[in-house]
Design a protein around this motif. Structure first.
Motif, PDB file in Angstrom:
ATOM      1  N   TYR A 226       0.856  -1.193  -0.177  1.00  0.00           N
ATOM      2  CA  TYR A 226      -0.059   0.040  -0.108  1.00  0.00           C
ATOM      3  C   TYR A 226       0.902   1.379  -0.181  1.00  0.00           C
ATOM      4  CZ  TYR A 226      -4.408  -2.228   0.424  1.00  0.00           C
ATOM      5  OH  TYR A 226      -5.731  -2.860  -0.065  1.00  0.00           O
ATOM      6  N   GLU A 227       2.033   1.227   0.725  1.00  0.00           N
ATOM      7  CA  GLU A 227       2.679   2.137   0.778  1.00  0.00           C
ATOM      8  C   GLU A 227       3.325   2.777  -0.593  1.00  0.00           C
ATOM      9  OE1 GLU A 227       5.450   1.511   3.751  1.00  0.00           O
ATOM     10  OE2 GLU A 227       4.420   1.702   5.509  1.00  0.00           O
ATOM     11  N   THR A 228       3.674   1.485  -1.327  1.00  0.00           N
ATOM     12  CA  THR A 228       4.362   1.680  -2.387  1.00  0.00           C
ATOM     13  C   THR A 228       3.660   1.833  -3.653  1.00  0.00           C
ATOM     14  OG1 THR A 228       6.195   0.196  -1.506  1.00  0.00           O
ATOM     15  CG2 THR A 228       5.994   0.607  -4.133  1.00  0.00           C
ATOM     16  N   PHE A 229       2.271   1.189  -3.619  1.00  0.00           N
ATOM     17  CA  PHE A 229       1.583   1.143  -4.990  1.00  0.00           C
ATOM     18  C   PHE A 229       0.392   1.930  -4.746  1.00  0.00           C
ATOM     19  CE2 PHE A 229       2.568  -3.584  -6.040  1.00  0.00           C
ATOM     20  CZ  PHE A 229       3.875  -3.243  -6.494  1.00  0.00           C
ATOM     21  N   SER A 230      -0.123   2.479  -3.848  1.00  0.00           N
ATOM     22  CA  SER A 230      -1.364   3.345  -3.828  1.00  0.00           C
ATOM     23  C   SER A 230      -1.043   4.688  -4.238  1.00  0.00           C
ATOM     24  CB  SER A 230      -1.950   3.439  -2.241  1.00  0.00           C
ATOM     25  OG  SER A 230      -0.938   4.304  -1.161  1.00  0.00           O
ATOM     26  N   PRO A 231      -2.191   5.452  -4.703  1.00  0.00           N
ATOM     27  CA  PRO A 231      -1.805   6.746  -5.464  1.00  0.00           C
ATOM     28  C   PRO A 231      -1.234   8.024  -4.314  1.00  0.00           C
ATOM     29  CG  PRO A 231      -3.989   5.717  -6.266  1.00  0.00           C
ATOM     30  CD  PRO A 231      -3.355   4.762  -5.263  1.00  0.00           C
ATOM     31  N   LEU A 232      -1.688   7.542  -3.108  1.00  0.00           N
ATOM     32  CA  LEU A 232      -1.323   8.473  -2.119  1.00  0.00           C
ATOM     33  C   LEU A 232      -0.066   8.173  -1.466  1.00  0.00           C
ATOM     34  CD1 LEU A 232      -4.656   9.180   0.105  1.00  0.00           C
ATOM     35  CD2 LEU A 232      -3.561  10.694  -1.836  1.00  0.00           C
ATOM     36  N   ARG A 233       0.480   6.824  -1.837  1.00  0.00           N
ATOM     37  CA  ARG A 233       1.807   6.411  -1.277  1.00  0.00           C
ATOM     38  C   ARG A 233       1.943   6.347   0.094  1.00  0.00           C
ATOM     39  NH1 ARG A 233       1.487   6.752  -6.362  1.00  0.00           N
ATOM     40  NH2 ARG A 233       3.261   7.048  -7.659  1.00  0.00           N
TER      41      ARG A 233
END
Length: 281
Positions: A226-233
Motif C-alpha cells: 500500500y505504501e508503494t502502490f497506492s496513489p497516495l503512497r
C-alpha cells in the motif's frame, strides 16, 4: 490512540439525537472502536455487544469493551454470539427496550478458523467454510432482519469489507470469499430495506493493524504494498476509516445506499504498479 475520557463531543454534532447499536468491538485496536469514537464525538447514543466470555467469573471480553465505552456514556454492553439466534434476539430486544427506535447499526464481525484461513482455498474444510460464512456474512443478514422493525426512516446499516472480496489478494484466502458474500448481501439488503428509507453500505478499508489482520498471511508485505502502490503512497489510519464510516452512517450520506466505499489511499483503482514503485524496490 487517546484514552476514552479525552474524547470531547462536538457542539451540534452529526449524531445529536441519534441512537444506535455497535456490534464487533474487541479491543482498542478494532476498526469498530475507531468508528465508535467518531460517533461519540458527534453526539451519538450507543449500545454495544461483546464476545461472550467462557468464564463468567473472569469476563475478560466484557471488561475490555466496558473499559472503552462506559467512560464515554455507552448505554449498555451485552454479550452476543452471532451464531446463536437467542443471543441476537436478546441484543435487539435490549436495544429496543433502551432506545425504542434506532438510527444506525454498525456490523463489524468476521471470523475464520485459523487452519482454514491460512491455507489455500481449495483445502478449506466444509465445517470451516460454513462457520466462516455464518459469522462473517450471514450475521449481517440476521442483524438486518432484526433491526428492520426498529430502524427509523433515514436509518443506516454499515458493515466492513476489504478488497479481497472483489479480487484476489494472496494470503486473504477464505476471508475473501466471505467478504464477497458480505458485499453481495449489502446490495440485496439495500434493495429490500430501501422502501423503508433505510440505507445499507459497506466500507472497504485498507489494511489496519488489528487483531484480525494479524491472522492474515504476509500482512507486513501488504502494508508495504500500500505504501508503494497506492496513489497516495501511504497506508490509511484507523481514524480515517472511522471518519468515512461515520459519514456513511450519518444524514450527510442520505442519498447513498448499496455502496462499497473504498478507504484505502486509492489502492483499489490501480491496475499496475506506479512507475516509481521500482525505484523503491
Amino acid at each position: 490512540m487517546p484514552e476514552p475520557e479525552y474524547i470531547e463531543r462536538i457542539a451540534m454534532g452529526l449524531f445529536d439525537g441519534k441512537k444506535g447499536l455497535v456490534v464487533g468491538i474487541a479491543n482498542d485496536h478494532s476498526i469498530a472502536w475507531a468508528i465508535t469514537q467518531q460517533l461519540f464525538k458527534e453526539g451519538a447514543e450507543i449500545g454495544f455487544t461483546h464476545l461472550p466470555d467462557k468464564d463468567a467469573a473472569r469476563p475478560k471480553n466484557e471488561k475490555k469493551v466496558r473499559k472503552l465505552v462506559e467512560p464515554l456514556g455507552g448505554k449498555f454492553v451485552i454479550p452476543c454470539d452471532v451464531t446463536k439466534d437467542e443471543d441476537l434476539d436478546a441484543v435487539f430486544k435490549k436495544t429496543e427496550e433502551e432506545f425504542g427506535k434506532i438510527d444506525f447499526v454498525l456490523h463489524s464481525v468476521a471470523f475464520a478458523p485459523p487452519a482454514d484461513l491460512t491455507g489455500p482455498v481449495y483445502d478449506v474444510s466444509r465445517d470451516g467454510f460454513k462457520l466462516s460464512m455464518e459469522i462473517s456474512a450471514y450475521s449481517l443478514i440476521a442483524m438486518a432482519g432484526r433491526a428492520k422493525p426498529i430502524l427509523n426512516e433515514g436509518g443506516s446499516i454499515l458493515t466492513l469489507s476489504y478488497l479481497g472480496g472483489e479480487t484476489v489478494v494472496p494470503g486473504y484466502n477464505l476471508m475473501g470469499l466471505c467478504k464477497a458474500a458480505l458485499e453481495s448481501a449489502v446490495t440485496y439488503l439495500a434493495h429490500e430495506l430501501g422502501p423503508q428509507g433505510v440505507r445499507v453500505n459497506a466500507v472497504s478499508a485498507g489494511p489496519v493493524k488489528t487483531v484480525s489482520a494479524s491472522g492474515v498471511g504476509d500482512i507486513k508485505k501488504m502494508f508495504q504494498l500500500y505504501e508503494t502502490f497506492s496513489p497516495l503512497r501511504r497506508n490509511i489510519t484507523a481514524e480515517e476509516v472511522g471518519k468515512a464510516s461515520a459519514f456513511l452512517l450519518s444524514d450527510h450520506a442520505s442519498g447513498i445506499s448499496g455502496e462499497i466505499l473504498h478507504v484505502d489511499s486509492g489502492y483499489h483503482c490501480m491496475g499496475a504498479p506506479p512507475t516509481d514503485a521500482f525505484d523503491k524496490a
